[in-house]
Design a protein around this motif. Structure first.
Motif, PDB file in Angstrom:
ATOM      1  N   ASN A 121      -4.172  11.648  24.540  1.00 48.37           N
ATOM      2  CA  ASN A 121      -5.332  10.962  24.006  1.00 48.37           C
ATOM      3  C   ASN A 121      -5.310  11.078  22.486  1.00 48.37           C
ATOM      4  N   LYS A 122      -4.663  10.120  21.873  1.00 48.30           N
ATOM      5  CA  LYS A 122      -4.452  10.227  20.431  1.00 48.30           C
ATOM      6  C   LYS A 122      -5.700   9.869  19.642  1.00 48.30           C
ATOM      7  N   ASN A 123      -5.875  10.587  18.572  1.00 50.07           N
ATOM      8  CA  ASN A 123      -6.969  10.286  17.671  1.00 50.07           C
ATOM      9  C   ASN A 123      -6.446   9.370  16.577  1.00 50.07           C
ATOM     10  N   GLU A 124      -6.866   8.114  16.615  1.00 46.89           N
ATOM     11  CA  GLU A 124      -6.343   7.149  15.659  1.00 46.89           C
ATOM     12  C   GLU A 124      -6.745   7.464  14.219  1.00 46.89           C
ATOM     13  N   GLU A 125      -7.720   8.335  14.054  1.00 42.71           N
ATOM     14  CA  GLU A 125      -8.165   8.663  12.705  1.00 42.71           C
ATOM     15  C   GLU A 125      -7.118   9.467  11.949  1.00 42.71           C
ATOM     16  N   THR A 126      -6.281  10.175  12.659  1.00 42.35           N
ATOM     17  CA  THR A 126      -5.444  11.158  11.975  1.00 42.35           C
ATOM     18  C   THR A 126      -3.973  11.083  12.371  1.00 42.35           C
ATOM     19  N   THR A 127      -3.443   9.881  12.507  1.00 45.10           N
ATOM     20  CA  THR A 127      -2.025   9.807  12.850  1.00 45.10           C
ATOM     21  C   THR A 127      -1.138   9.865  11.615  1.00 45.10           C
ATOM     22  N   LEU A 128      -1.635   9.365  10.505  1.00 44.28           N
ATOM     23  CA  LEU A 128      -0.772   9.190   9.347  1.00 44.28           C
ATOM     24  C   LEU A 128      -1.590   9.264   8.056  1.00 44.28           C
ATOM     25  N   GLU A 129      -0.990   9.903   7.042  1.00 45.86           N
ATOM     26  CA  GLU A 129      -1.606   9.908   5.716  1.00 45.86           C
ATOM     27  C   GLU A 129      -0.572   9.487   4.699  1.00 45.86           C
ATOM     28  N   LEU A 130      -1.017   8.852   3.657  1.00 51.50           N
ATOM     29  CA  LEU A 130      -0.085   8.404   2.624  1.00 51.50           C
ATOM     30  C   LEU A 130      -0.628   8.802   1.261  1.00 51.50           C
ATOM     31  N   LYS A 131       0.206   9.484   0.488  1.00 48.30           N
ATOM     32  CA  LYS A 131      -0.178   9.808  -0.886  1.00 48.30           C
ATOM     33  C   LYS A 131       0.839   9.189  -1.819  1.00 48.30           C
ATOM     34  N   GLU A 142       5.431   9.703 -11.789  1.00 45.99           N
ATOM     35  CA  GLU A 142       5.814  10.673 -12.811  1.00 45.99           C
ATOM     36  C   GLU A 142       6.975  10.100 -13.601  1.00 45.99           C
ATOM     37  N   ASN A 143       6.800   9.884 -14.874  1.00 42.16           N
ATOM     38  CA  ASN A 143       7.850   9.341 -15.744  1.00 42.16           C
ATOM     39  C   ASN A 143       8.529   8.114 -15.142  1.00 42.16           C
ATOM     40  N   GLY A 144       7.743   7.189 -14.655  1.00 39.86           N
ATOM     41  CA  GLY A 144       8.323   5.968 -14.108  1.00 39.86           C
ATOM     42  C   GLY A 144       8.899   6.121 -12.717  1.00 39.86           C
ATOM     43  N   LEU A 145       8.809   7.325 -12.159  1.00 42.43           N
ATOM     44  CA  LEU A 145       9.320   7.595 -10.814  1.00 42.43           C
ATOM     45  C   LEU A 145       8.140   7.543  -9.841  1.00 42.43           C
ATOM     46  N   THR A 146       8.204   6.627  -8.875  1.00 41.19           N
ATOM     47  CA  THR A 146       7.134   6.561  -7.889  1.00 41.19           C
ATOM     48  C   THR A 146       7.406   7.579  -6.797  1.00 41.19           C
ATOM     49  N   LYS A 147       6.389   8.375  -6.490  1.00 39.08           N
ATOM     50  CA  LYS A 147       6.541   9.344  -5.415  1.00 39.08           C
ATOM     51  C   LYS A 147       5.559   8.986  -4.315  1.00 39.08           C
ATOM     52  N   ALA A 148       6.041   8.989  -3.104  1.00 34.54           N
ATOM     53  CA  ALA A 148       5.154   8.740  -1.974  1.00 34.54           C
ATOM     54  C   ALA A 148       5.400   9.823  -0.946  1.00 34.54           C
ATOM     55  N   THR A 149       4.334  10.321  -0.385  1.00 29.95           N
ATOM     56  CA  THR A 149       4.464  11.311   0.673  1.00 29.95           C
ATOM     57  C   THR A 149       3.775  10.766   1.904  1.00 29.95           C
ATOM     58  N   ILE A 150       4.534  10.693   2.978  1.00 25.29           N
ATOM     59  CA  ILE A 150       3.989  10.213   4.238  1.00 25.29           C
ATOM     60  C   ILE A 150       3.826  11.427   5.134  1.00 25.29           C
ATOM     61  N   ILE A 151       2.601  11.679   5.549  1.00 23.54           N
ATOM     62  CA  ILE A 151       2.350  12.839   6.398  1.00 23.54           C
ATOM     63  C   ILE A 151       1.986  12.337   7.783  1.00 23.54           C
ATOM     64  N   ALA A 152       2.778  12.714   8.763  1.00 22.54           N
ATOM     65  CA  ALA A 152       2.500  12.308  10.139  1.00 22.54           C
ATOM     66  C   ALA A 152       1.971  13.524  10.884  1.00 22.54           C
ATOM     67  N   PHE A 153       1.080  13.297  11.829  1.00 22.94           N
ATOM     68  CA  PHE A 153       0.507  14.426  12.549  1.00 22.94           C
ATOM     69  C   PHE A 153       1.274  14.709  13.835  1.00 22.94           C
ATOM     70  N   GLN A 154       2.415  14.078  13.959  1.00 20.87           N
ATOM     71  CA  GLN A 154       3.360  14.429  15.012  1.00 20.87           C
ATOM     72  C   GLN A 154       4.734  14.227  14.366  1.00 20.87           C
ATOM     73  N   ASP A 206      10.120  20.275   9.833  1.00 19.46           N
ATOM     74  CA  ASP A 206       9.309  20.017  11.030  1.00 19.46           C
ATOM     75  C   ASP A 206       9.137  18.514  11.276  1.00 19.46           C
ATOM     76  N   LYS A 207       9.784  17.689  10.445  1.00 18.60           N
ATOM     77  CA  LYS A 207       9.809  16.227  10.593  1.00 18.60           C
ATOM     78  C   LYS A 207       8.423  15.586  10.480  1.00 18.60           C
ATOM     79  N   LYS A 208       7.494  16.293   9.841  1.00 16.01           N
ATOM     80  CA  LYS A 208       6.154  15.718   9.736  1.00 16.01           C
ATOM     81  C   LYS A 208       5.874  15.155   8.346  1.00 16.01           C
TER      82      LYS A 208
END
Ligand SMILES: [Zn+2]
Length: 485
Positions: free
Chosen positions: A178-188, A192-204, A279-281
């Protein structure tokens, strides 16, 4: 600055989206009258600083006012000349002059393109309004376009679809949770100095993902398999040097396996690196403008290792040792040319076949070269060959491109090996090797010489010859990289 502001921004957008689910339902009717510099919402007349006009039988409305009228958030990306409208979790984008409307990541043809007039962008009213579920009527008499709101807010539909995934007749395994759709994925995202950083956080754990680039316009695509987008906003404007915005779509859903697609719209050609946490998350991504040599990460794969010696020559030379020595020499040559290089093994240890290509995939490598020496029962068998994987059969476009590029890399590498080693030409060959099939970048497997052939084993035992192989392989890689720029 990196994370915090952007997180706030994402939450702002989330709030914006979920705070206005009733936005559409307040509208009873929107009317645009051709040649009139105003429009009506219900009974209220709202001024525009430009007039609606007709071209090719379509009514065009200035982008800003069409967005305002529909209560959609409107964003203009100057660099890629793209308009994005966002309403109730539906993300609609159009490029200037292009007869394609993209709705939540899916491209659809339309019969007219957005136009630029007097330095102003006009959008065709009908396809945009319909993309958000509005009904559009043309009243010939008064030259009016009448836009009626969707019967149900679009978001309700999305939620219903989600609920349907859990219906009893859907028997796929992941629906048992029973997955909670509110918290499957986060994106930040941050810069920094022209370098785009993205962090994808998965809850599985992210069991599988794929990164590839598309052009015209330039985009970087990340497909996360067996992951749902949850409540990530469909679009996040970032306006970084390299990335203009990030779009999120539920690319494939039940009954097919879930695939969440993140599209990074690029302002210019860019390179990327990706790292998946143990942990592949957490999937970290860096997107940047390549400096010479920096764009390409080469992964070299010395075949065999540990308790797998590979082929063993008559004089006792082990393939695993030759492969590793050659790979280290290639790395040294490439590193001296400022080309980032990683090995799938640094020592005499066993590495699983899938782990080898998996490493290259996770690093976001642009070239993968597996290094082997050949062997045959017939001890007279000799010569040089390079293998690549080719299996055109209803593959996705990026896989077909990858296979073509693998062939190019194989040809260039074989040519360099023949030039430097002067052994028999056994040709470039297709093979269904796991390391080549499962790599997501151009990949080849080199069989430089036969360790089972006494003469060639003798050559392979000598340092100068292994150095020659390394030079040929390195030259093949740099030739290939140069043609790709
Ligand atoms: Zn081998």
């Amino acid at each position: 600055m990196y994370a915090k502001i952007k997180i706030l921004f994402i939450f702002f957008i989330l709030f914006f989206i979920f705070a206005l689910p009733a936005g559409a339902s307040e509208i009873q009717q929107i009317t645009f009258i051709v040649s009139q510099p105003n429009y009506q919402v219900n009974d209220q007349v709202k001024p525009m600083d430009a007039a609606t006009f007709i071209e090719n039988n379509r009514t065009y409305v200035p982008v800003r006012f069409l967005g305002d009228a529909l209560k959609a958030k409107t964003v203009w990306s100057q660099n890629i000349k793209m308009v994005t409208l966002l309403l109730n979790n539906i993300n609609v984008s159009l490029n200037m002059g292009s007869k394609i409307i993209t709705i939540n990541g899916q491209a659809n043809p339309i019969d007219v393109a957005p136009v630029l007039k007097n330095n102003r962008t006009y959008l065709p009213a009908r396809p945009i309004a319909e993309a958000f579920g509005f009904k559009v009527k043309w009243e010939k008499e008064g030259k009016k376009v009448v836009v009626l709101p969707p019967e149900k807010p679009a978001e309700t539909k999305v939620l219903n679809e989600t609920t349907n995934n859990n219906s009893p007749d859907n028997k796929t395994d992941h629906n048992k949770e029973n997955k909670n759709e509110e918290t499957t994925l986060e994106l930040k995202t941050g810069e920094e100095n022209g370098l785009t950083k993205a962090t994808i956080i998965a809850f599985q754990p992210i069991k599988d993902y794929k990164i590839f680039k598309l052009t015209a316009p330039d985009r970087l695509i990340i497909d996360l398999f067996d992951i749902r987008p949850g409540n990530l906003p469909p679009a996040v404007m970032v306006n970084f040097e390299v990335v203009s915005q990030v779009r999120v779509g539920w690319f494939s859903k039940s009954p097919d396996p879930d695939v969440t697609r993140l599209v990074f719209d690029l302002n210019k050609k860019a390179a990327y690196r990706s790292y998946l946490s143990e942990d592949k998350k957490i999937l970290d991504l860096e997107i940047f403008t390549p400096k010479p040599g920096e764009e390409n990460l080469v992964v070299l794969d010395p075949g065999h290792g540990g308790n797998d010696p590979g082929a063993v020559g008559q004089a006792g030379l082990k393939e695993k040792d030759v492969n590793l020595d050659v790979a280290k020499r290639v790395k040294e040559i490439l590193t001296s040319q400022n080309i980032k290089t990683e090995l799938t093994r640094e020592g005499d240890n066993y590495v699983d076949l899938y782990e080898r290509s998996g490493m290259a995939n996770n690093y976001g490598a642009s070239v993968f070269v597996s290094i082997h020496m050949n062997a045959h029962e017939n001890r007279d068998a000799n010569g040089t060959s390079v293998f690549y994987y080719c299996y055109f059969n209803g593959q996705k476009e990026e896989e077909i491109v990858r296979q073509e590029k693998s062939k190019e890399l194989a040809n260039i590498t074989q040519q360099n090996l023949l030039n430097l080693l002067g052994l028999r030409d056994r040709g470039v060959q297709q093979a269904n090797f796991a390391v080549l099939r499962t790599a997501s970048m151009p990949a080849v497997l080199v069989e430089a010489a036969f360790i089972s052939n006494y003469t060639e084993e003798n050559l392979l035992a000598q340092e100068y010859f292994r150095q020659k192989i390394a030079q040929a392989v390195a030259q093949g890689i740099t030739d290939f990289i140069t043609t790709q720029l």
